[in-house]
Design an enzyme around this catalytic site. Structure first.
Site, PDB file in Angstrom:
ATOM      1  N   HIS A   1      -0.764  10.924  -2.423  1.00  0.00           N
ATOM      2  CA  HIS A   1      -2.089  10.583  -1.938  1.00  0.00           C
ATOM      3  C   HIS A   1      -2.966  11.792  -1.621  1.00  0.00           C
ATOM      4  CE1 HIS A   1      -5.076   9.591   1.222  1.00  0.00           C
ATOM      5  NE2 HIS A   1      -5.213   8.458   0.552  1.00  0.00           N
TER       6      HIS A   1
ATOM      7  N   ASP B   1      -1.208   6.209  -5.633  1.00  0.00           N
ATOM      8  CA  ASP B   1      -2.248   7.211  -5.857  1.00  0.00           C
ATOM      9  C   ASP B   1      -1.782   8.240  -6.882  1.00  0.00           C
ATOM     10  OD1 ASP B   1      -3.984   6.424  -3.408  1.00  0.00           O
ATOM     11  OD2 ASP B   1      -1.971   6.697  -2.587  1.00  0.00           O
TER      12      ASP B   1
ATOM     13  N   HIS C   1       0.829  -1.200   0.000  1.00  0.00           N
ATOM     14  CA  HIS C   1       0.000   0.000   0.000  1.00  0.00           C
ATOM     15  C   HIS C   1       0.868   1.256   0.000  1.00  0.00           C
ATOM     16  CE1 HIS C   1      -2.610   2.922   2.387  1.00  0.00           C
ATOM     17  NE2 HIS C   1      -3.305   2.707   1.285  1.00  0.00           N
TER      18      HIS C   1
ATOM     19  N   GLU D   1      -4.602   4.067  -8.206  1.00  0.00           N
ATOM     20  CA  GLU D   1      -5.809   4.702  -7.676  1.00  0.00           C
ATOM     21  C   GLU D   1      -5.853   6.158  -8.126  1.00  0.00           C
ATOM     22  OE1 GLU D   1      -7.974   6.202  -3.579  1.00  0.00           O
ATOM     23  OE2 GLU D   1      -6.491   4.580  -3.427  1.00  0.00           O
TER      24      GLU D   1
END
Length: 252
Positions: free
Chosen positions: A50, A37, A8, A110
């Site tokens: 992010h 991200d 992650h 993402e």
């Protein structure tokens, strides 16, 4: 089926999140994939970070979308950690070039739209992922499901995954209508029954963000297709132990 381990924001529990260093360490540890991200700078360059602002993770201040790409590059993405070296915010193009050296590494991109027009986001990202190098190993996820639908209209061969903050009502029919092959949700909402239901629909449940031993072991035992974790090395060791115990049971 072996549960895939996604790092992650890279190995973010030990290295500065969403930096090439964190991704490199995750790959070296043997993680099956990385999650990162992406959002746009003022001049529409997709960058890997992010938060809406640079405040938490860098030595800068202000929204990402108010920085030109070359200005963002001057910031230290490791400034708020005890990590001694300087790390820059990667451009998406840099990360994908790096990932080309790891052809078996799964990628979860993402998209953080943060209210930017869908067309602007898609136009910036599309040329970078319209590449057969990533066809079989790239998943694009977002909390903005309309953005996912529009992206898939351009790139039907790319897997999309619906990110949710809570479980969906009639999830299977919703995800099928959306065209999503992934269902990404907090591990607290994942159950063995949900995993089985989604498998029947050819939809992969991927649980986030799982750092505790008890939850990881539970998800492994349920056959969860994938988990996201800040500590990929720990998760990999636990999975190895779990797979070994299953092997022993099978041969007895």
């Amino acid at each position: 089926m072996k549960t895939l381990i996604y790092a992650h924001r890279g190995a973010s529990g030990s290295y500065p999140e969403n930096t090439l260093k964190a991704f490199e360490q995750a790959a070296k540890a043997g993680a099956d994939g990385i999650e990162f991200d992406v959002q746009l700078t003022k001049d529409d360059v997709p960058v890997v970070i992010h938060d809406r602002t640079v405040n938490r993770t860098t030595n800068g201040q202000g929204p990402v979308c108010q920085y030109m790409a070359n200005e963002l590059k001057q910031l230290n993405a490791a400034a708020k950690q005890t990590y001694q070296k300087q790390e820059s915010i990667p451009f998406l193009s840099e990360l994908l070039d790096w990932a080309a050296s790891y052809p078996s590494l799964h990628l979860n991109l993402e998209i953080k739209g943060y209210g930017q027009p869908h067309e602007r986001v898609i136009d910036a990202i599309l040329p970078l992922i319209h590449d057969n190098r990533f066809k079989e190993r790239l998943v694009v996820s977002s909390f903005d499901h309309m953005l996912l639908a529009k992206l898939q209209a351009h790139l039907p061969f790319i897997e999309t995954a619906a990110l949710v903050k809570g479980p969906l009502f009639k999830a299977t029919s919703y995800l099928k209508q959306l065209g999503a092959k992934g269902y990404h949700l907090d591990s607290m909402y994942v159950s063995k029954e949900l995993i089985e239901e989604m498998k029947q629909a050819n939809i992969a449940v991927r649980a986030f963000t799982v750092n505790d031993t008890t939850t990881l072991k539970k998800l492994f035992s349920w056959g969860c297709p994938a988990v996201f974790t800040d500590f990929p090395t720990r998760a990999l060791h636990l999975r190895e132990e779990f797979m070994y115990s299953i092997t022993l049971l099978l041969i007895q």
